[in-house]
Design an enzyme around this catalytic site. Structure first.
Site, PDB file in Angstrom:
ATOM      1  N   CYS A   7       9.728 -61.358  60.696  1.00 18.54           N
ATOM      2  CA  CYS A   7      10.548 -62.551  60.268  1.00 18.54           C
ATOM      3  C   CYS A   7       9.555 -62.815  59.366  1.00 18.54           C
ATOM      4  O   CYS A   7       8.751 -62.274  58.783  1.00 18.54           O
ATOM      5  CB  CYS A   7      10.791 -63.465  61.441  1.00 18.54           C
ATOM      6  SG  CYS A   7       9.359 -64.666  62.275  1.00 18.54           S
ATOM      7  N   ASN A  10       6.085 -65.348  61.535  1.00 22.17           N
ATOM      8  CA  ASN A  10       5.825 -64.739  62.801  1.00 22.17           C
ATOM      9  C   ASN A  10       5.485 -65.613  63.785  1.00 22.17           C
ATOM     10  O   ASN A  10       4.527 -65.824  64.707  1.00 22.17           O
ATOM     11  CB  ASN A  10       4.550 -63.747  62.660  1.00 22.17           C
ATOM     12  CG  ASN A  10       4.248 -63.014  63.841  1.00 22.17           C
ATOM     13  OD1 ASN A  10       3.285 -62.631  64.017  1.00 22.17           O
ATOM     14  ND2 ASN A  10       5.160 -62.672  64.580  1.00 22.17           N
ATOM     15  N   CYS A  12       8.433 -67.984  65.144  1.00 21.06           N
ATOM     16  CA  CYS A  12       9.798 -68.474  65.717  1.00 21.06           C
ATOM     17  C   CYS A  12      10.542 -67.107  66.226  1.00 21.06           C
ATOM     18  O   CYS A  12      10.557 -66.757  67.351  1.00 21.06           O
ATOM     19  CB  CYS A  12      10.670 -69.135  64.661  1.00 21.06           C
ATOM     20  SG  CYS A  12       9.716 -70.800  64.186  1.00 21.06           S
ATOM     21  N   ARG A  13      11.099 -66.368  65.106  1.00 27.72           N
ATOM     22  CA  ARG A  13      12.129 -65.520  65.698  1.00 27.72           C
ATOM     23  C   ARG A  13      11.433 -64.159  66.075  1.00 27.72           C
ATOM     24  O   ARG A  13      11.830 -63.658  67.147  1.00 27.72           O
ATOM     25  CB  ARG A  13      13.153 -65.082  64.371  1.00 27.72           C
ATOM     26  CG  ARG A  13      13.971 -66.040  63.796  1.00 27.72           C
ATOM     27  CD  ARG A  13      14.598 -65.896  62.738  1.00 27.72           C
ATOM     28  NE  ARG A  13      13.775 -66.029  61.501  1.00 27.72           N
ATOM     29  CZ  ARG A  13      14.019 -65.617  60.332  1.00 27.72           C
ATOM     30  NH1 ARG A  13      15.255 -65.259  59.990  1.00 27.72           N
ATOM     31  NH2 ARG A  13      13.119 -65.788  59.444  1.00 27.72           N
ATOM     32  N   SER A  14      10.433 -63.698  65.268  1.00 21.13           N
ATOM     33  CA  SER A  14       9.739 -62.404  65.839  1.00 21.13           C
ATOM     34  C   SER A  14       9.018 -62.359  66.913  1.00 21.13           C
ATOM     35  O   SER A  14       8.944 -61.365  67.939  1.00 21.13           O
ATOM     36  CB  SER A  14       8.913 -61.614  64.670  1.00 21.13           C
ATOM     37  OG  SER A  14       8.104 -62.477  64.139  1.00 21.13           O
ATOM     38  N   ASP A 123      17.059 -68.488  60.726  1.00 20.76           N
ATOM     39  CA  ASP A 123      15.596 -69.157  60.931  1.00 20.76           C
ATOM     40  C   ASP A 123      15.834 -70.701  61.690  1.00 20.76           C
ATOM     41  O   ASP A 123      16.597 -71.375  60.854  1.00 20.76           O
ATOM     42  CB  ASP A 123      14.950 -69.315  59.800  1.00 20.76           C
ATOM     43  CG  ASP A 123      13.587 -69.568  59.945  1.00 20.76           C
ATOM     44  OD1 ASP A 123      13.139 -70.105  60.915  1.00 20.76           O
ATOM     45  OD2 ASP A 123      12.756 -69.565  59.023  1.00 20.76           O
TER      46      ASP A 123
END
Length: 157
Positions: A7, A10, A12-14, A123
Site C-alpha cells: 500500500c 504500510n 493501514c491496508r497492507s 485507503d
C-alpha cells in the site's frame, strides 16, 4: 510461494492484509508453505507500527498485527516474491515503475482475487473506524480467492 502486500505507507491496508492473510493461511493449513510480508511504496512510516485504528479493527477479528513494522518496497522484493499485490491503482503503478525486466512475479491488484479485477482497496487513513472494517471485509474476500489459487499452484509442484 511468497506473497507481498503493498500500500502507500504500510500502516493501514497492507499490514492488515498481511495479518488477515496469515490467519487464512493457518486455517487452510498452508502456513509452512507460504511466506507473507507487506510494505509501502513510500518511506514516510518506515519502522513504525500499524495505525491504531487498523490494530483495533484487526484485534476485533482476533488478528494481532501489533508486531508488524512498516518498510518500503525494495528492489530485491521483485526477485524474492511470487506475488506482489497492490491495494490500489497508484500503488500498482509505483510497483510497475520500479519493476525490472527480469521480474517473474505476478504483479496486480489484490482484489482481483475477490473477482474485482479493477477495484481498489480504499485507503481508510483519513476516514473513520468503519473504513477500517470495510477494508478488512474486502481483504477477507480477496484472501479466500488467493488461498484457492495458491492451493492449486502448490498442488502442481
Amino acid at each position: 510461494m511468497r506473497v507481498l502486500f503493498v500500500c502507500l505507507g504500510n500502516i493501514c491496508r497492507s499490514p492488515s492484509a498481511e495479518g488477515v492473510f496469515r490467519a487464512h493461511l493457518a486455517q487452510a493449513g498452508l502456513t509452512d508453505r507460504v511466506e507473507v510480508d507487506s510494505c509501502g511504496v513510500g518511506d514516510w512510516h518506515v519502522g513504525k507500527g500499524p495505525d491504531p485504528r487498523a490494530l483495533d479493527a484487526a484485534r476485533r477479528r482476533g488478528i494481532d498485527i501489533s508486531a508488524l513494522r512498516a518498510r518500503q518496497l525494495a528492489p530485491t522484493d521483485y526477485q524474492h516474491f511470487d506475488y506482489i499485490l497492490a491495494m490500489d491503482h497508484d500503488n500498482l503503478e509505483a510497483i510497475r515503475q520500479g519493476c525490472p525486466s527480469s521480474c517473474r512475479a505476478h504483479i496486480g491488484l489484490f482484489l482481483e482475487f475477490a473477482g474485482e479485477r479493477d477495484r481498489a482497496v480504499p485507503d481508510p487513513y483519513y476516514g473513520g473506524e468503519q473504513g477500517f472494517e470495510d477494508v478488512l471485509d474486502l481483504i477477507e474476500a480477496a484472501s479466500d480467492g488467493l488461498i484457492e489459487e495458491l492451493r492449486q499452484r502448490l498442488s502442481r509442484q
